[in-house]
Design an enzyme around this catalytic site. Structure first.
Site, PDB file in Angstrom:
ATOM      1  N   HIS A   1      39.447  49.144  38.000  1.00 49.21           N
ATOM      2  CA  HIS A   1      39.119  47.780  37.627  1.00 49.21           C
ATOM      3  C   HIS A   1      40.450  48.859  36.170  1.00 49.21           C
ATOM      4  CE1 HIS A   1      36.586  48.602  34.514  1.00 49.21           C
ATOM      5  NE2 HIS A   1      36.843  47.469  33.414  1.00 49.21           N
TER       6      HIS A   1
HETATM    7  C1  UD1 Z   1      39.011  43.182  30.627  1.00 49.66           C
HETATM    8  C2  UD1 Z   1      39.300  44.172  29.622  1.00 49.66           C
HETATM    9  C3  UD1 Z   1      38.884  45.407  30.056  1.00 49.66           C
HETATM   10  C4  UD1 Z   1      36.780  45.360  30.380  1.00 49.66           C
HETATM   11  C5  UD1 Z   1      37.395  44.412  31.912  1.00 49.66           C
HETATM   12  C6  UD1 Z   1      35.960  44.240  32.374  1.00 49.66           C
HETATM   13  C7  UD1 Z   1      40.794  43.066  28.173  1.00 49.66           C
HETATM   14  C8  UD1 Z   1      42.660  43.308  28.016  1.00 49.66           C
HETATM   15  N1  UD1 Z   1      40.764  44.055  29.514  1.00 49.66           N
HETATM   16  O1  UD1 Z   1      39.718  43.715  32.207  1.00 49.66           O
HETATM   17  O2  UD1 Z   1      38.646  45.583  28.957  1.00 49.66           O
HETATM   18  O3  UD1 Z   1      37.215  46.883  31.001  1.00 49.66           O
HETATM   19  O4  UD1 Z   1      37.490  42.829  31.397  1.00 49.66           O
HETATM   20  O5  UD1 Z   1      35.491  43.612  33.904  1.00 49.66           O
HETATM   21  O6  UD1 Z   1      40.720  42.515  28.060  1.00 49.66           O
HETATM   22  N2  UD1 Z   1      40.102  37.162  36.900  1.00 49.66           N
HETATM   23  C9  UD1 Z   1      39.768  37.238  37.931  1.00 49.66           C
HETATM   24  N3  UD1 Z   1      38.437  35.785  37.859  1.00 49.66           N
HETATM   25  C10 UD1 Z   1      37.623  36.640  36.713  1.00 49.66           C
HETATM   26  C11 UD1 Z   1      38.423  37.078  36.146  1.00 49.66           C
HETATM   27  C12 UD1 Z   1      39.516  37.704  36.174  1.00 49.66           C
HETATM   28  O7  UD1 Z   1      40.171  36.377  39.567  1.00 49.66           O
HETATM   29  O8  UD1 Z   1      36.729  35.686  36.227  1.00 49.66           O
HETATM   30  C13 UD1 Z   1      41.395  38.479  37.767  1.00 49.66           C
HETATM   31  C14 UD1 Z   1      42.428  37.575  37.393  1.00 49.66           C
HETATM   32  O9  UD1 Z   1      43.387  37.839  38.400  1.00 49.66           O
HETATM   33  C15 UD1 Z   1      42.867  38.266  35.897  1.00 49.66           C
HETATM   34  C16 UD1 Z   1      42.890  39.445  36.025  1.00 49.66           C
HETATM   35  O10 UD1 Z   1      41.437  39.694  37.128  1.00 49.66           O
HETATM   36  O11 UD1 Z   1      44.255  37.448  35.826  1.00 49.66           O
HETATM   37  C17 UD1 Z   1      42.565  40.289  35.311  1.00 49.66           C
HETATM   38  O12 UD1 Z   1      41.658  39.879  33.940  1.00 49.66           O
HETATM   39  P1  UD1 Z   1      41.892  40.370  32.930  1.00 49.66           P
HETATM   40  O13 UD1 Z   1      40.612  39.539  31.880  1.00 49.66           O
HETATM   41  O14 UD1 Z   1      42.747  39.705  31.837  1.00 49.66           O
HETATM   42  O15 UD1 Z   1      41.753  41.534  32.800  1.00 49.66           O
HETATM   43  P2  UD1 Z   1      40.456  42.875  33.806  1.00 49.66           P
HETATM   44  O16 UD1 Z   1      40.982  43.644  33.950  1.00 49.66           O
HETATM   45  O17 UD1 Z   1      39.141  42.336  34.002  1.00 49.66           O
HETATM   46  N1  UDP Z   2      28.931  45.364  36.596  1.00 48.54           N
HETATM   47  C1  UDP Z   2      27.773  44.872  36.318  1.00 48.54           C
HETATM   48  N2  UDP Z   2      28.845  44.531  37.970  1.00 48.54           N
HETATM   49  C2  UDP Z   2      29.397  45.227  38.840  1.00 48.54           C
HETATM   50  C3  UDP Z   2      30.177  45.965  38.261  1.00 48.54           C
HETATM   51  C4  UDP Z   2      29.552  46.550  36.814  1.00 48.54           C
HETATM   52  O1  UDP Z   2      26.804  44.014  36.959  1.00 48.54           O
HETATM   53  O2  UDP Z   2      29.921  44.262  40.017  1.00 48.54           O
HETATM   54  C5  UDP Z   2      27.894  46.004  34.804  1.00 48.54           C
HETATM   55  C6  UDP Z   2      27.994  47.069  35.001  1.00 48.54           C
HETATM   56  O3  UDP Z   2      26.514  47.816  35.368  1.00 48.54           O
HETATM   57  C7  UDP Z   2      27.711  47.413  33.412  1.00 48.54           C
HETATM   58  C8  UDP Z   2      29.292  46.477  32.868  1.00 48.54           C
HETATM   59  O4  UDP Z   2      29.583  45.859  34.266  1.00 48.54           O
HETATM   60  O5  UDP Z   2      27.077  46.813  32.496  1.00 48.54           O
HETATM   61  C9  UDP Z   2      30.969  47.097  32.261  1.00 48.54           C
HETATM   62  O6  UDP Z   2      31.960  46.325  33.003  1.00 48.54           O
HETATM   63  P1  UDP Z   2      33.007  46.367  33.359  1.00 48.54           P
HETATM   64  O7  UDP Z   2      33.326  47.790  34.270  1.00 48.54           O
HETATM   65  O8  UDP Z   2      33.776  45.200  33.686  1.00 48.54           O
HETATM   66  O9  UDP Z   2      33.585  47.259  32.312  1.00 48.54           O
HETATM   67  P2  UDP Z   2      34.065  48.240  31.024  1.00 48.54           P
HETATM   68  O10 UDP Z   2      33.015  48.495  30.577  1.00 48.54           O
HETATM   69  O11 UDP Z   2      35.115  49.071  32.108  1.00 48.54           O
HETATM   70  O12 UDP Z   2      34.828  47.631  29.790  1.00 48.54           O
END
Ligand code: UD1
Ligand code: UDP
Length: 366
Positions: free
Chosen positions: A208
Site C-alpha cells: 500500500h
Molecule cells: C495511510 C498513511 C500510511 C499508512 C497507511 C496505513 C499517510 C500519509 N499515510 O496511507 O503511512 O501506512 O495509512 O494503512 O497518512 N481509502 C479508502 N477507504 C479508507 C481509507 C482510504 O477508500 O477507509 C482510499 C482513498 O482512495 C484514499 C486512499 O485510500 O485516497 C489513501 O488513503 P490515505 O489515508 O490518504 O493514505 P493511505 O495510503 O491509507
Molecule cells: N492489518 C490488518 N488487516 C489487513 C492488513 C493489515 O489488520 O488487511 C494490520 C497489520 O496486521 C498491522 C497493521 O494493520 O498490524 C499494519 O497497518 P498497515 O500495513 O496498513 O500500515 P503500516 O504499518 O505500513 O503503517
C-alpha cells in the site's frame, strides 16, 4: 490527581497501537483518556472492525475528515483538532506513528503549547520523498515526550539534537498487541478454513506504500512478480483501498484477481492468523514486517529501505527494491528454498511492556 490524555488516531495501524496502550492507560486509573478519531480511514474494514474486535472505546470525537490531498487532508484535521484541544485542555496529546493524523495532532497541540507524546518516535527511512518521513520528523521535533521503540530510534533522535531527557526507550507497542491478541487469533479466527488454506503452504502479501502504488513501473514490477510467483504457491492479498484504486487505474486488477487470492482488508485477528501460518510474507507495510518477526515468519520487504533496521540485521527481513519483476520472483523463490531459518533473536522490540511504560510516563509527568 488524574491527568487528561487526548489520544489522536485515524489510520488502521493506529487503531491497533492505541488498542494496546489505551487498555493499560485506562486500567491504571491515573489517566482520563479522551479518544479522537480523525476519520482518515473510514471503510468499515479499515476502521470499525478494529474498534469492535480490539474493544477500543468509541471515540469521544469523530472528525469525519476522510480522504484528500496531503495539504487538504492535514489542513482540515489541524483545524478540527485545534477545536477539540481548546475544548478539552488536556495534560497530554498522544500521537502514534507517522500518518497525516499524527502530524496534524502533534502540530495542533504544539501550537497551543500543549505537551505532545509521540509513540514510535525516532524511526527514520532517510527518504524525504516518503510522506511518512516528513510526518515523523516534524512530529518528533514538536514533541515533549519521545517514546522510542528501538535503540536505533534513540540514536536517530540524539543525532538530530533532541535532548536526552525527552527521550525514553519503551519498546514497541505492536509487540504488546501481538502478544495479547496473538492468542485470541488462534482461538477465534477461522480464516484459514474459510479461504481453504493450509498452514505453511501460502505466501501472504500486502502492498500500500505510496512509493509503490503511485509509480506505474513499481506497481507493474510487484504485481507481475506476484502473479508469476502464484503459479508455484498460493499468494493471498488482503487488498488495501489505495492499491485497489491503483490497480483499477492501471488496468491490472482483473489479472491480479485471476492469479492471486485477493481478499478484502482483514480484521486484526484474521490478519494475525494469516501471518502466523504463512510460509513467507512479502510486504511494504511497517507493521506487517515486524509482525512477521514476532510470529517468526521469514519476510521480504518490497522497498528500498526500512525504518526497522534490526529486522534486516537479524536476518528475519530482506529488502528487495521492487524495480524489476524478475529480481522479485528470484528473491521470493530463494526465500522459499532456504532451509535454514534465521537464528532466533528475541527481544528486539522489548518484552511486551511498552504500553505499561508509556502509561507510567504519562501518569508521572502530569
Ligand atoms: C495511510 C498513511 C500510511 C499508512 C497507511 C496505513 C499517510 C500519509 N499515510 O496511507 O503511512 O501506512 O495509512 O494503512 O497518512 N481509502 C479508502 N477507504 C479508507 C481509507 C482510504 O477508500 O477507509 C482510499 C482513498 O482512495 C484514499 C486512499 O485510500 O485516497 C489513501 O488513503 P490515505 O489515508 O490518504 O493514505 P493511505 O495510503 O491509507
Ligand atoms: N492489518 C490488518 N488487516 C489487513 C492488513 C493489515 O489488520 O488487511 C494490520 C497489520 O496486521 C498491522 C497493521 O494493520 O498490524 C499494519 O497497518 P498497515 O500495513 O496498513 O500500515 P503500516 O504499518 O505500513 O503503517
Amino acid at each position: 490527581m488524574h491527568s487528561t490524555v487526548v489520544t489522536i488516531v485515524g489510520a488502521r495501524p493506529q487503531f491497533i497501537k492505541a488498542a494496546a496502550v489505551s487498555r493499560v492507560l485506562r486500567a491504571g486509573g491515573q489517566c482520563r483518556e479522551i479518544l479522537v478519531h480523525t476519520g482518515q480511514h473510514y471503510d468499515d474494514n479499515m476502521s470499525q472492525v478494529f474498534f469492535d474486535e480490539l474493544e477500543i472505546p468509541t471515540p469521544d470525537f469523530h472528525l469525519g475528515i476522510g480522504s484528500g490531498s496531503h495539504g487538504a487532508q492535514t489542513g482540515r484535521m489541524l483545524e478540527q483538532i485545534e477545536q477539540v484541544l481548546l475544548k478539552t485542555r488536556p495534560d497530554w496529546v498522544l500521537v502514534y506513528g507517522d500518518t497525516n493524523s499524527t502530524l496534524a495532532g502533534a502540530l495542533a497541540a504544539a501550537k497551543l503549547h500543549m505537551p505532545v507524546a509521540h509513540v514510535e518516535a525516532g524511526l527514520r527511512s532517510f527518504n524525504r520523498r516518503m510522506p511518512e518521513e516528513l510526518n515523523r520528523v516534524a512530529a518528533d521535533h514538536v514533541s515533549d515526550l519521545l517514546l522510542a521503540p528501538t535503540e536505533a530510534a534513540i540514536r536517530n533522535l540524539q543525532r538530530e539534537g533532541i535532548p536526552d531527557e525527552h527521550i525514553h526507550l519503551v519498546g514497541d507497542v505492536m509487540y504488546d498487541a501481538a502478544l495479547y491478541y496473538g492468542k485470541k487469533a488462534e482461538a477465534q479466527s477461522r480464516v484459514l478454513q474459510r479461504l481453504h488454506l493450509s498452514s505453511g503452504n501460502y505466501v501472504l502479501t500486502t502492498i500500500h506504500r505510496a512509493e509503490n502504488t503511485d509509480s506505474p513501473q513499481r506497481l507493474d514490477a510487484i504485481f507481475s512478480a506476484l502473479c508469476r510467483f502464484a503459479a508455484d504457491v498460493p499468494v493471498v492479498l488482503p487488498l488495501h483501498p489505495r492499491t485497489r484504486a491503483a490497480l483499477e487505474r492501471s488496468g491490472q486488477l482483473a489479472t491480479v484477481r485471476q492469479s492471486l487470492l485477493v481478499i478484502e482488508p482483514q480484521g486484526y485477528l484474521d490478519m494475525v492468523m494469516l501471518e502466523k501460518h504463512a510460509r513467507l510474507i512479502a510486504t511494504d507495510s511497517g507493521g506487517v514486517q515486524k509482525e512477521a518477526y514476532f510470529h517468526q515468519v521469514p519476510c521480504i520487504t518490497l522497498r528500498d529501505e526500512t525504518e526497522w533496521v534490526e529486522l534486516v540485521e537479524s536476518g528475519w527481513n530482506s529488502l528487495v527494491p521492487p524495480t524489476h519483476a524478475e529480481s522479485i520472483v528470484e528473491r521470493m523463490r530463494a526465500a522459499l528454498r532456504a532451509t535454514e531459518r534465521p537464528v532466533e533473536t528475541l527481544g528486539l522490540y522489548g518484552a511486551g511492556e511498552a504500553s505499561q511504560r508509556i502509561s507510567k510516563l504519562l501518569s508521572a509527568a502530569a
